[in-house]
Scaffold this active site. Structure first.
Site, PDB file in Angstrom:
ATOM      1  N   GLY A 217       0.772  -1.238   0.000  1.00  9.92           N
ATOM      2  CA  GLY A 217       0.000   0.000   0.000  1.00  9.92           C
ATOM      3  C   GLY A 217       0.800   1.284   0.000  1.00  9.92           C
ATOM      4  O   GLY A 217       0.376   2.285  -0.568  1.00  9.92           O
TER       5      GLY A 217
ATOM      6  N   ASP B 280       0.119   3.377   4.420  1.00 13.96           N
ATOM      7  CA  ASP B 280      -0.946   3.970   3.634  1.00 13.96           C
ATOM      8  C   ASP B 280      -2.128   4.369   4.517  1.00 13.96           C
ATOM      9  O   ASP B 280      -2.617   5.486   4.444  1.00 13.96           O
ATOM     10  CB  ASP B 280      -1.410   3.012   2.514  1.00 13.96           C
TER      11      ASP B 280
ATOM     12  N   ASP C 154      -6.372   1.472   9.896  1.00  8.52           N
ATOM     13  CA  ASP C 154      -7.786   1.103   9.963  1.00  8.52           C
ATOM     14  C   ASP C 154      -8.052   0.591  11.382  1.00  8.52           C
ATOM     15  O   ASP C 154      -8.243   1.384  12.298  1.00  8.52           O
ATOM     16  CB  ASP C 154      -8.052   0.056   8.877  1.00  8.52           C
TER      17      ASP C 154
ATOM     18  N   PHE D 219     -14.516   1.818   3.194  1.00 12.74           N
ATOM     19  CA  PHE D 219     -13.426   1.228   2.444  1.00 12.74           C
ATOM     20  C   PHE D 219     -13.065   2.138   1.269  1.00 12.74           C
ATOM     21  O   PHE D 219     -13.937   2.586   0.534  1.00 12.74           O
ATOM     22  CB  PHE D 219     -13.807  -0.165   1.924  1.00 12.74           C
ATOM     23  N   VAL D 220     -11.775   2.435   1.134  1.00 16.51           N
ATOM     24  CA  VAL D 220     -11.328   3.331   0.066  1.00 16.51           C
ATOM     25  C   VAL D 220     -10.239   2.674  -0.779  1.00 16.51           C
ATOM     26  O   VAL D 220      -9.567   1.745  -0.325  1.00 16.51           O
ATOM     27  CB  VAL D 220     -10.789   4.669   0.632  1.00 16.51           C
TER      28      VAL D 220
ATOM     29  N   ASP E 131      -5.638  -0.787  -2.440  1.00 17.72           N
ATOM     30  CA  ASP E 131      -6.245  -1.659  -3.436  1.00 17.72           C
ATOM     31  C   ASP E 131      -7.561  -2.273  -2.978  1.00 17.72           C
ATOM     32  O   ASP E 131      -7.877  -2.297  -1.788  1.00 17.72           O
ATOM     33  CB  ASP E 131      -5.299  -2.821  -3.757  1.00 17.72           C
TER      34      ASP E 131
END
Ligand code: IMP
Ligand code: MG
Length: 203
Positions: A66, A122, A125, A174-175, A181
């Protein structure tokens, strides 16, 4: 290079492509953060890091896959002689929910004892991946260990983590894009976006 100011060229934002093939963008629902906003933020973070690490030999550690896009841009906004290394970890696989299980797929090439490490992530979460990585790296006795994450999802970290440099706080959706990805796709989008619900059915 004669007659060219190498350092002043780094001032310019990395070219952000605007037009995309329809095929790449057909699953995009909404752009949350534009490429220009990302570059502006990374320039700010790079300046802060440059100030904070002046006189230190910084080692940037990117968390693959990421962070590969962000790492390339962020490194060029840091005006210090940095070294770079990468770790690859598996946490999500192709799904969109964290398993809490982290596996090191590729370890560092460098011995980091006594080094000033800045971990480049990245997104934070649940925080489980980062928590695991920080514990693991602390065990190698670096001089310092901090984190720079482009994105942090608000309010859903399952563990308390000190992330010194955060680009953007985003809602817990979720992005994809800019390194992130879904099913290994969309990493090459220059912006951060959400996907249409129907896109999840196809991976
Ligand atoms: P965490 O362990 O739950 O903090 O998540 C760690 C990893 O899951 C991140 O480094 C990403 O690779 C991936 N991840 C988490 N949220 C997202 C997302 O919204 N889109 C894509 N990947 C994500
Ligand atoms: Mg990742």
């Amino acid at each position: 290079m004669e007659g060219r100011g190498a350092l002043s060229e780094i001032e310019d934002p990395v070219a952000v492509p605007t037009g995309h093939a329809e095929e790449l963008e057909k699953d995009i629902q909404r752009v949350l953060i534009t490429g220009t906003e990302i570059q502006d933020k990374l320039r700010e973070l790079g300046e802060a890091i440059t100030r904070d690490y002046a006189g230190h030999e910084l080692l940037l550690v990117g968390v693959l896959k990421g962070a590969f896009v962000m790492m390339a841009d962020l490194a060029r906004y840091i005006r210090l002689p940095v070294e770079t290394d990468f770790m690859a970890v598996a946490s999500y696989g192709a799904a969109t929910k964290t398993s809490g299980v982290v596996r090191i797929l590729k370890d560092l090439d460098h011995d980091v004892e006594g080094r000033d490490i800045l971990l480049v992530e990245d997104i934070v979460d649940s925080g489980l991946t980062l928590n695991y990585l920080l514990k693991n790296l602390r065990g190698r006795r670096p001089a310092s260990l901090e984190v720079c994450a482009l994105l942090k999802k608000t309010g859903i970290q399952r563990v308390h983590l000190d992330v010194k440099y955060v680009g953007f706080e985003i809602p817990p959706d979720f992005v994809v894009g800019y390194g992130l990805d879904f099913g290994e796709k969309f990493r090459n989008l220059p912006y951060i976006a959400t996907l249409k619900p129907e896109a999840y059915g196809e991976a």
